[in-house]
Write a protein that holds these residues in place. Sequence first.
Motif, short mmCIF file in Angstrom:
data_model
loop_
_atom_site.label_atom_id
_atom_site.label_comp_id
_atom_site.label_asym_id
_atom_site.label_seq_id
_atom_site.Cartn_x
_atom_site.Cartn_y
_atom_site.Cartn_z
N THR A 271 1.34 -1.22 -0.30
CA THR A 271 0.13 -0.44 0.22
C THR A 271 0.44 1.31 -0.06
O THR A 271 1.87 0.97 -0.11
CB THR A 271 -0.90 0.40 1.15
OG1 THR A 271 -0.33 -0.35 2.31
CG2 THR A 271 -1.82 -1.06 0.82
N ILE A 288 -7.24 -3.10 -3.45
CA ILE A 288 -8.29 -2.96 -2.05
C ILE A 288 -8.49 -1.25 -2.62
O ILE A 288 -9.49 -1.13 -2.00
CB ILE A 288 -7.65 -2.96 -0.70
CG1 ILE A 288 -6.35 -2.30 -0.87
CG2 ILE A 288 -7.45 -3.63 -0.26
CD1 ILE A 288 -6.20 -1.04 0.62
N ILE A 292 -12.00 1.10 -2.21
CA ILE A 292 -11.60 2.60 -1.87
C ILE A 292 -12.90 3.35 -3.27
O ILE A 292 -13.07 3.94 -2.85
CB ILE A 292 -10.65 2.63 -1.63
CG1 ILE A 292 -9.96 1.83 -0.62
CG2 ILE A 292 -10.58 4.19 -1.14
CD1 ILE A 292 -8.91 1.59 -0.25
N TYR A 351 -10.91 -6.68 7.28
CA TYR A 351 -11.23 -6.21 6.76
C TYR A 351 -12.47 -5.36 6.88
O TYR A 351 -12.87 -3.64 6.45
CB TYR A 351 -11.90 -7.05 5.04
CG TYR A 351 -10.36 -7.21 4.45
CD1 TYR A 351 -10.03 -6.74 3.75
CD2 TYR A 351 -10.20 -8.54 4.55
CE1 TYR A 351 -9.66 -7.14 2.16
CE2 TYR A 351 -9.15 -9.62 3.82
CZ TYR A 351 -9.16 -7.91 2.44
OH TYR A 351 -7.65 -8.71 1.17
N LEU A 354 -10.62 -1.57 6.70
CA LEU A 354 -10.84 -0.75 5.31
C LEU A 354 -12.67 -0.20 5.26
O LEU A 354 -12.84 0.47 4.67
CB LEU A 354 -10.90 -1.37 4.50
CG LEU A 354 -10.61 -1.70 2.89
CD1 LEU A 354 -9.96 -0.52 2.55
CD2 LEU A 354 -10.66 -2.88 1.67
N CYS A 358 -13.53 3.55 4.77
CA CYS A 358 -14.15 4.17 4.10
C CYS A 358 -15.28 5.14 4.36
O CYS A 358 -15.78 6.15 3.97
CB CYS A 358 -14.65 3.00 3.31
SG CYS A 358 -12.81 2.64 2.44
N MET A 483 -5.11 4.93 7.22
CA MET A 483 -5.78 4.31 6.31
C MET A 483 -6.66 5.47 6.45
O MET A 483 -6.70 6.34 5.30
CB MET A 483 -7.24 3.15 6.67
CG MET A 483 -6.86 2.06 6.52
SD MET A 483 -6.92 1.66 4.50
CE MET A 483 -5.43 0.35 4.43
#
Length: 498
Positions: A271, A288, A292, A351, A354, A358, A483
Amino acid sequence: MDLSGGVAESLKNKCILITGSTGFLGKIFVEKILRVQPDVKRIYLVIRAPDSSGAARRFHTEVRDKELFCVLRKIHGKGFEAFMEDKVLAVAGNIMENNLGIKDMNLLDTMVANVNIVVNAAATTNFIERYDVALGTNVLGPKYSMKFAKKCSNLELFMHVSTAYVAGSKEGMLLETKFEMGETLNDGNSNASYLDIDAELNLMKDTMQYLHSNSESKSEIKSMMQSLGMERAKRYGWPNTYVFTKAMGEMVLGDMRGDMPLVIIRPTIITSVYKDPLPGWMEGIRTIDSAIVSYSMGTLECFLVDVDIAMDIIPGDMVSNAMITSIAAHSNNPSQTIYHLSSSVRNPVNYSVLLDSCFRFFNAYPRHTKDGTIIKVKKIYKLDTMAKFRTYMRLKYKIPLEGLGIVNMIFCQFFADKYKELSKKYKYVMQLAELYEPFTFFKGVFDDMNVEKLRLGLNANNNISEAEMLGFDCKHMDWSRYMLDVHIPGLLKYVCKN
Ligand SMILES: NC(=O)c1ccc[n+]([C@@H]2O[C@H](COP(=O)([O-])OP(=O)(O)OC[C@H]3O[C@@H](n4cnc5c(N)ncnc54)[C@H](OP(=O)(O)O)[C@@H]3O)[C@@H](O)[C@H]2O)c1
């Protein structure tokens, strides 16, 4: 592991050949070497181009002039370009060819006499690549790179960047162990329990010859070769052509190396840069990130994932730092070492982080459509098995699509374009889901004992600033903060450009 001589020091006056420098990881690696050790003798970058000026042009526009080099640019000020000219030489070549496709024989001789370290980071990372291209890049590429390295009279180390997912769909604790030549992921009872790489190369060549002799169209050849790659991968137990050919690349290197020091770096999902030189920097939409971006645009309503399993991510700067440290650790040491650059054991993140990140991010900072309308995001609908996903897709899209097909027939193809477009989209989403299924449901975790030893070696060398500058420990990372504050803003800034 003795790194008491210093990692940067070990690169002083060294000549390094790097492939894949125009790619995402390659750029991070080149930049960091030049910053950590400005007294590196020379870096040769093998870049695909018709000639040396084409290679130089690509180096300037696709590597040197990128924002990633802003810190280095600042350090050298007006002398930046001269420094780069002095240290880096872009060489026109192609790893699918003998001598890495380098046609300038004088240059080749100079390189063979001087190169100390070869780093092969070039690859095709397309999961469903054509079999000829994937074999050429991910199997013959390592082979020709190793062949080149063997000619170098002062070679100290060969480093190859692979992927942790050469493990296929294995479950449990996966060790940093090498592949034996011919190994497959099938059990011994399968009728495909031995992999003959030469036979695979011949099969690919014969199939290409057959397709050309039948004058198949370009798109037909592409589709047939893509199918062939997937079919061969599955036959031997791997989920897709990419990881299958990467595994073969490792086997070829292990087989060819003799007593040449060999380091194989196996990152998981790489990432954006965490810290240095530019937090959030990244390139291209991968794994990923496509989820997103689709979510931010309001086009991703459901996500096929088991939220409790590890999303094994590792920032690009950590991978690059570990690569640099392992050069110092393994040069002139005639062994083969594998490194898992991963987070699933050291500091697992699942996950749900994530999905939550988001939602929180795009709720607070929504994106806009072209006409300025705010795109509102909802909590994503999670589907934790492929069967549930298929049912969802059938009820929500497939049945209405079939209805549209009937209406289209009744109205004499009036809705033909719409029907074709939606059918294509449906097929694409289903293919994508099947392709990513082995990753979003991946039940293995990557042991990183070798990486831990490397880390301890780096921290024990008493040079605190070096240990900080080359750190690759994700143990204390707050993934949610990463993130929210680094990765998603980086994706928007450097990839989506807004
Ligand atoms: N990104 C990830 O999440 C990830 C995860 C695990 C492992 N990896 C591994 O890390 C390495 C770098 O990945 P990446 O994401 O940086 O890939 P990338 O951005 O797709 O870059 C691939 C690089 O390979 C070069 N290349 C491809 N075919 C070549 C050929 N025939 N001759 C010379 N150069 C060639 C490309 O050059 P062109 O610019 O000419 O195409 C490009 O510089 C790969 O080995 C990959 O398998 C990546």
